[in-house]
Scaffold this motif. Sequence first.
Motif, PDB file in Angstrom:
ATOM      1  N   GLY A  55       0.814  -1.213   0.000  1.00 37.82           N
ATOM      2  CA  GLY A  55       0.000   0.000   0.000  1.00 37.82           C
ATOM      3  C   GLY A  55       0.843   1.256   0.000  1.00 37.82           C
ATOM      4  O   GLY A  55       0.552   2.226  -0.714  1.00 37.82           O
ATOM      5  N   GLU A  56       1.909   1.261   0.780  1.00 39.10           N
ATOM      6  CA  GLU A  56       2.799   2.430   0.850  1.00 39.10           C
ATOM      7  C   GLU A  56       3.622   2.600  -0.418  1.00 39.10           C
ATOM      8  O   GLU A  56       3.881   3.724  -0.848  1.00 39.10           O
ATOM      9  CB  GLU A  56       3.731   2.311   2.050  1.00 39.10           C
ATOM     10  CG  GLU A  56       3.032   2.472   3.378  1.00 39.10           C
ATOM     11  CD  GLU A  56       3.944   2.211   4.565  1.00 39.10           C
ATOM     12  OE1 GLU A  56       5.187   2.108   4.382  1.00 39.10           O
ATOM     13  OE2 GLU A  56       3.409   2.098   5.690  1.00 39.10           O
ATOM     14  N   LEU A  57       4.052   1.486  -1.021  1.00 37.39           N
ATOM     15  CA  LEU A  57       4.947   1.562  -2.178  1.00 37.39           C
ATOM     16  C   LEU A  57       4.226   1.505  -3.520  1.00 37.39           C
ATOM     17  O   LEU A  57       4.841   1.749  -4.557  1.00 37.39           O
ATOM     18  CB  LEU A  57       5.983   0.441  -2.112  1.00 37.39           C
ATOM     19  CG  LEU A  57       6.895   0.439  -0.888  1.00 37.39           C
ATOM     20  CD1 LEU A  57       7.858  -0.736  -0.949  1.00 37.39           C
ATOM     21  CD2 LEU A  57       7.657   1.752  -0.783  1.00 37.39           C
ATOM     22  N   GLY A  58       2.954   1.139  -3.515  1.00 35.68           N
ATOM     23  CA  GLY A  58       2.204   1.069  -4.756  1.00 35.68           C
ATOM     24  C   GLY A  58       2.369  -0.225  -5.524  1.00 35.68           C
ATOM     25  O   GLY A  58       1.982  -0.325  -6.688  1.00 35.68           O
ATOM     26  N   ALA A  59       2.947  -1.247  -4.894  1.00 40.40           N
ATOM     27  CA  ALA A  59       3.097  -2.549  -5.548  1.00 40.40           C
ATOM     28  C   ALA A  59       1.748  -3.270  -5.552  1.00 40.40           C
ATOM     29  O   ALA A  59       0.906  -3.038  -4.690  1.00 40.40           O
ATOM     30  CB  ALA A  59       4.140  -3.390  -4.817  1.00 40.40           C
ATOM     31  N   ALA A  60       1.568  -4.139  -6.518  1.00 39.76           N
ATOM     32  CA  ALA A  60       0.337  -4.930  -6.596  1.00 39.76           C
ATOM     33  C   ALA A  60       0.392  -6.058  -5.563  1.00 39.76           C
ATOM     34  O   ALA A  60       1.470  -6.550  -5.221  1.00 39.76           O
ATOM     35  CB  ALA A  60       0.178  -5.519  -7.998  1.00 39.76           C
ATOM     36  N   PHE A  61      -0.775  -6.456  -5.084  1.00 40.98           N
ATOM     37  CA  PHE A  61      -0.892  -7.554  -4.122  1.00 40.98           C
ATOM     38  C   PHE A  61      -1.929  -8.534  -4.634  1.00 40.98           C
ATOM     39  O   PHE A  61      -2.995  -8.143  -5.107  1.00 40.98           O
ATOM     40  CB  PHE A  61      -1.317  -7.027  -2.749  1.00 40.98           C
ATOM     41  CG  PHE A  61      -1.689  -8.114  -1.775  1.00 40.98           C
ATOM     42  CD1 PHE A  61      -0.716  -8.930  -1.227  1.00 40.98           C
ATOM     43  CD2 PHE A  61      -3.010  -8.347  -1.435  1.00 40.98           C
ATOM     44  CE1 PHE A  61      -1.056  -9.948  -0.335  1.00 40.98           C
ATOM     45  CE2 PHE A  61      -3.357  -9.351  -0.546  1.00 40.98           C
ATOM     46  CZ  PHE A  61      -2.379 -10.154   0.005  1.00 40.98           C
ATOM     47  N   GLU A  62      -1.601  -9.821  -4.524  1.00 43.01           N
ATOM     48  CA  GLU A  62      -2.569 -10.871  -4.839  1.00 43.01           C
ATOM     49  C   GLU A  62      -2.409 -11.988  -3.823  1.00 43.01           C
ATOM     50  O   GLU A  62      -1.362 -12.132  -3.200  1.00 43.01           O
ATOM     51  CB  GLU A  62      -2.398 -11.391  -6.263  1.00 43.01           C
ATOM     52  CG  GLU A  62      -1.069 -12.037  -6.546  1.00 43.01           C
ATOM     53  CD  GLU A  62      -0.900 -12.467  -7.999  1.00 43.01           C
ATOM     54  OE1 GLU A  62      -1.584 -11.910  -8.881  1.00 43.01           O
ATOM     55  OE2 GLU A  62      -0.094 -13.362  -8.237  1.00 43.01           O
ATOM     56  N   GLU A  63      -3.466 -12.738  -3.662  1.00 35.34           N
ATOM     57  CA  GLU A  63      -3.448 -13.817  -2.678  1.00 35.34           C
ATOM     58  C   GLU A  63      -3.945 -15.094  -3.326  1.00 35.34           C
ATOM     59  O   GLU A  63      -4.898 -15.076  -4.092  1.00 35.34           O
ATOM     60  CB  GLU A  63      -4.332 -13.437  -1.493  1.00 35.34           C
ATOM     61  CG  GLU A  63      -4.122 -14.304  -0.292  1.00 35.34           C
ATOM     62  CD  GLU A  63      -4.685 -13.688   0.990  1.00 35.34           C
ATOM     63  OE1 GLU A  63      -4.671 -14.401   2.003  1.00 35.34           O
ATOM     64  OE2 GLU A  63      -5.114 -12.530   0.989  1.00 35.34           O
ATOM     65  N   ARG A  64      -3.282 -16.204  -3.002  1.00 33.29           N
ATOM     66  CA  ARG A  64      -3.647 -17.511  -3.531  1.00 33.29           C
ATOM     67  C   ARG A  64      -3.895 -18.453  -2.364  1.00 33.29           C
ATOM     68  O   ARG A  64      -3.159 -18.442  -1.372  1.00 33.29           O
ATOM     69  CB  ARG A  64      -2.524 -18.079  -4.405  1.00 33.29           C
ATOM     70  CG  ARG A  64      -2.049 -17.169  -5.536  1.00 33.29           C
ATOM     71  CD  ARG A  64      -2.969 -17.142  -6.742  1.00 33.29           C
ATOM     72  NE  ARG A  64      -3.280 -18.430  -7.268  1.00 33.29           N
ATOM     73  CZ  ARG A  64      -2.579 -19.089  -8.171  1.00 33.29           C
ATOM     74  NH1 ARG A  64      -1.461 -18.593  -8.646  1.00 33.29           N
ATOM     75  NH2 ARG A  64      -2.965 -20.274  -8.594  1.00 33.29           N
TER      76      ARG A  64
ATOM     77  N   ILE B 130      -4.013 -22.245  -1.015  1.00 30.66           N
ATOM     78  CA  ILE B 130      -3.527 -23.589  -1.365  1.00 30.66           C
ATOM     79  C   ILE B 130      -4.616 -24.649  -1.287  1.00 30.66           C
ATOM     80  O   ILE B 130      -4.471 -25.705  -1.891  1.00 30.66           O
ATOM     81  CB  ILE B 130      -2.309 -24.025  -0.525  1.00 30.66           C
ATOM     82  CG1 ILE B 130      -2.665 -24.183   0.939  1.00 30.66           C
ATOM     83  CG2 ILE B 130      -1.133 -23.106  -0.722  1.00 30.66           C
ATOM     84  CD1 ILE B 130      -1.619 -24.935   1.737  1.00 30.66           C
ATOM     85  N   THR B 131      -5.698 -24.365  -0.565  1.00 33.46           N
ATOM     86  CA  THR B 131      -6.775 -25.349  -0.494  1.00 33.46           C
ATOM     87  C   THR B 131      -7.588 -25.384  -1.786  1.00 33.46           C
ATOM     88  O   THR B 131      -8.378 -26.302  -1.986  1.00 33.46           O
ATOM     89  CB  THR B 131      -7.725 -25.087   0.699  1.00 33.46           C
ATOM     90  OG1 THR B 131      -8.434 -23.860   0.492  1.00 33.46           O
ATOM     91  CG2 THR B 131      -6.958 -25.040   2.007  1.00 33.46           C
ATOM     92  N   GLN B 132      -7.361 -24.412  -2.666  1.00 32.96           N
ATOM     93  CA  GLN B 132      -8.087 -24.346  -3.932  1.00 32.96           C
ATOM     94  C   GLN B 132      -7.207 -24.690  -5.137  1.00 32.96           C
ATOM     95  O   GLN B 132      -7.674 -24.640  -6.265  1.00 32.96           O
ATOM     96  CB  GLN B 132      -8.664 -22.932  -4.127  1.00 32.96           C
ATOM     97  CG  GLN B 132      -9.581 -22.472  -3.030  1.00 32.96           C
ATOM     98  CD  GLN B 132     -10.798 -23.369  -2.902  1.00 32.96           C
ATOM     99  OE1 GLN B 132     -11.469 -23.668  -3.895  1.00 32.96           O
ATOM    100  NE2 GLN B 132     -11.097 -23.807  -1.692  1.00 32.96           N
ATOM    101  N   ASP B 133      -5.956 -25.036  -4.878  1.00 35.47           N
ATOM    102  CA  ASP B 133      -5.016 -25.290  -5.976  1.00 35.47           C
ATOM    103  C   ASP B 133      -4.084 -26.440  -5.581  1.00 35.47           C
ATOM    104  O   ASP B 133      -3.195 -26.270  -4.751  1.00 35.47           O
ATOM    105  CB  ASP B 133      -4.223 -24.004  -6.253  1.00 35.47           C
ATOM    106  CG  ASP B 133      -3.326 -24.104  -7.468  1.00 35.47           C
ATOM    107  OD1 ASP B 133      -2.648 -25.141  -7.646  1.00 35.47           O
ATOM    108  OD2 ASP B 133      -3.273 -23.116  -8.215  1.00 35.47           O
ATOM    109  N   GLU B 134      -4.288 -27.583  -6.183  1.00 39.60           N
ATOM    110  CA  GLU B 134      -3.528 -28.786  -5.833  1.00 39.60           C
ATOM    111  C   GLU B 134      -2.030 -28.614  -6.054  1.00 39.60           C
ATOM    112  O   GLU B 134      -1.212 -29.068  -5.241  1.00 39.60           O
ATOM    113  CB  GLU B 134      -4.037 -29.989  -6.644  1.00 39.60           C
ATOM    114  CG  GLU B 134      -3.372 -31.302  -6.299  1.00 39.60           C
ATOM    115  CD  GLU B 134      -3.628 -31.772  -4.873  1.00 39.60           C
ATOM    116  OE1 GLU B 134      -2.721 -32.417  -4.294  1.00 39.60           O
ATOM    117  OE2 GLU B 134      -4.716 -31.500  -4.329  1.00 39.60           O
ATOM    118  N   ALA B 135      -1.632 -27.953  -7.129  1.00 44.31           N
ATOM    119  CA  ALA B 135      -0.201 -27.761  -7.400  1.00 44.31           C
ATOM    120  C   ALA B 135       0.437 -26.881  -6.325  1.00 44.31           C
ATOM    121  O   ALA B 135       1.542 -27.174  -5.854  1.00 44.31           O
ATOM    122  CB  ALA B 135      -0.006 -27.144  -8.784  1.00 44.31           C
ATOM    123  N   LEU B 136      -0.236 -25.815  -5.932  1.00 47.54           N
ATOM    124  CA  LEU B 136       0.291 -24.963  -4.864  1.00 47.54           C
ATOM    125  C   LEU B 136       0.374 -25.738  -3.556  1.00 47.54           C
ATOM    126  O   LEU B 136       1.338 -25.611  -2.806  1.00 47.54           O
ATOM    127  CB  LEU B 136      -0.583 -23.723  -4.663  1.00 47.54           C
ATOM    128  CG  LEU B 136      -0.505 -22.639  -5.731  1.00 47.54           C
ATOM    129  CD1 LEU B 136      -1.469 -21.508  -5.403  1.00 47.54           C
ATOM    130  CD2 LEU B 136       0.913 -22.107  -5.856  1.00 47.54           C
TER     131      LEU B 136
END
Length: 94
Positions: free
Chosen positions: A43-52, A54-60
Amino acid sequence: MSPLLRRDKSPSPKPSDRTVTLIGKPGCHLCDDAREVILRVTGELGAAFEERDITQDEALYRTYAEQIPVTLVDGRQHDFWRVDERRLRAALGA
């Protein structure tokens, strides 16, 4: 000039050009702690954030189940279990 003395003159990406990904799962208190740090820094630096999740993605799940929360910067693993705010800021070029 020797290749060892040559420096890459391409500019480093700005924090606003970077993406931080949190890989975790619901009910994980370490994930909650990591999210708080990541949201503050991005938020302070303006970088993008995403969340994944692991319970919804077998490979992860297969890759990161024992390490969550895992933090990626631009798709590359940066941290796991805990997020060090200073280290994350440095990785984002701040």
